[in-house]
Design an enzyme around this catalytic site. Structure first.
Site, PDB file in Angstrom:
ATOM      1  N   HIS A 147       0.851  -1.199   0.000  1.00 60.85           N
ATOM      2  CA  HIS A 147       0.000   0.000   0.000  1.00 60.85           C
ATOM      3  C   HIS A 147       0.878   1.236   0.000  1.00 60.85           C
ATOM      4  O   HIS A 147       1.938   1.238   0.625  1.00 60.85           O
ATOM      5  CB  HIS A 147      -0.908   0.011   1.240  1.00 60.85           C
ATOM      6  N   ASP A 192      -7.917  -5.443  -0.282  1.00 61.05           N
ATOM      7  CA  ASP A 192      -8.403  -6.321  -1.354  1.00 61.05           C
ATOM      8  C   ASP A 192      -8.114  -7.792  -1.111  1.00 61.05           C
ATOM      9  O   ASP A 192      -8.719  -8.649  -1.739  1.00 61.05           O
ATOM     10  CB  ASP A 192      -7.773  -5.897  -2.696  1.00 61.05           C
TER      11      ASP A 192
END
Ligand code: COA
Length: 377
Positions: free
Chosen positions: A263, A314
């Site tokens: 991320h 996700d």
């Protein structure tokens, strides 16, 4: 020729492009706040609609306000028949995110407030867009499976209504709670690429439907919302926990990206993935697909050990959705449906204090080229 040579910041990493009161991603401590509330306090305790209300209006609703807001959203789930026809006419091979983006764009043509950008018009459009995105996704899932769309039930909440619209029967309590929590965990996330896209679009005074269509285009990519579908494809390809080691070793050796990991902002665990991991374990067990949870858990341990990279939102949302019977093709659409609340909140925030977003580029091409007429080239 005078020219400035400011080195661009690749990917606008750490560039602050807006003030926002909506959400804060604390990447160092692995925390996410919605309007000052830590999501750990909200997950499993507040309904998705409460979070939408919080994002849009600044405070959590009272029981009466929530009831009213819920029934308003449910009654706005009606969709113009032309948009249903458009969804039905999409080729079966079309990416569902493309169908969703096209349908939202079309909705703008039928919206009674289509061309208006006043605060009051935006508030009305906000409710319609959020509700109708749910209807589009549900209708698409049914139509593509050869079933007729099911209309929303005005007595059901947002998450329950969505599951009802895709199944034609009301879901159980556990599933509703898990799905609702998944939606609230996806509701907003600072200036993610799609949210920034939405803000750029409205900064030109393009309207809400344009901004949400643009955001959908941005979310579709596998480096953003498209990763959840890619995660499911990877889990299916791996097939069983014993194959994890070789598969991941191969990916790392080939320097491939492992979908659902890493991320830009979180340098530690993504707090959303912690909640989703719990739901993934529970729902996979109930649905008889524990092996998918086991594969996921092994991948997580291995990638963390080998690369020090944590899963993002996700990763476990893939198995949560799969265990609920949602086909992987629609995972990103469901992320989009949840995030529409955040995009809308950012659109309204941008409108309230707008200045055209127009950064500069660093020209690295040449000068002094002489024009040659076409007949002499
Ligand atoms: N798998 C393997 N390595 C990864 C990785 C992943 N998923 N994510 C990041 N890395 C590595 C990069 O290879 C790079 O290593 P290097 O410095 O040795 O080259 C380092 O971590 C930094 O990556 P970088 O691409 O600069 O980070 P970023 O902030 O630009 O990218 C993402 C962030 C999300 C795009 C990136 O982590 C990624 O591609 N993840 C997979 C897609 C995904 O899950 N997206 C959903 C995000 S919510």
């Amino acid at each position: 020729m005078a020219r400035t040579r400011n080195k661009p910041v690749r990917g606008l990493d750490k560039i602050v492009a807006a003030d926002t009161m909506l959400s804060f991603v604390d990447g160092q401590n692995g925390k996410l706040f919605y309007r000052g509330y830590d999501i750990d306090q909200l997950a499993g305790r507040a309904w998705y609609e409460e979070i939408v209300y919080l994002l849009w209006f600044g405070s959590l609703p009272s029981a009466r306000q929530l009831k009213l807001f819920r029934s308003t959203l449910s009654s706005e789930m009606r969709m113009p028949s032309q948009v249903t026809d458009l969804v039905a006419s999409a080729p079966p091979s079309a990416n569902p995110m493309v169908v969703l983006r096209t349908a939202v764009s079309a909705l703008g043509m039928f919206d009674p407030d289509g061309g208006k950008n006043s605060e009051a018009a935006n508030q009305r459009k906000a409710r319609r867009v959020l509700a109708q995105v749910a209807t589009i996704v549900a209708a698409m899932i049914r139509l593509r499976a050869g079933d007729a769309p099911v209309s929303a039930d005005k007595d059901l909440g947002f998450a329950e209504n969505f599951l009802y619209m895709i199944r034609g029967k009301a879901p159980g309590k556990t599933e509703t709670a898990a799905f609702d929590t998944m939606l609230m965990l996806h509701a907003d996330h600072g200036l993610a690429a799609s949210t920034f896209t939405a803000r750029v679009a409205v900064s030109t005074l393009a309207g809400m439907h344009s901004a949400v269509s643009a955001a959908l285009a941005s979310l579709k990519g596998p480096l953003h919302g498209g990763a959840n579908r890619a995660v499911m494809e990877m889990l299916e390809e791996i097939g069983g926990p014993r194959r994890v080691r070789d598969y991941i070793n191969g990916m790392l050796a080939r320097k491939e990206r492992i979908m659902g990991f890493g991320h830009r902002v979180y340098k530690t665990e993504d707090p959303r993935s912690r909640h989703l991991r719990r739901y993934s374990e529970k729902l996979c067990r109930r649905a008889g697909c524990s092996h998918l949870y086991d594969i996921s858990h092994r991948i997580e341990k291995m990638v963390l050990d080998r690369k020090g990279i944590h899963p993002n939102v996700d990763f476990y949302s893939a198995t949560v959705q799969h265990a609920m019977g949602i086909p992987k093709e629609y995972f990103t659409c469901i992320f989009a449906m949840a995030r529409t609340a955040g995009w809308i909140a950012h659109v309204i925030e941008q409108f309230r204090d707008n200045r055209l977003i127009r950064p500069s580029s660093n020209y690295i091409g040449g000068f002094d080229r002489k024009f040659v007429p076409i007949e002499k080239r």
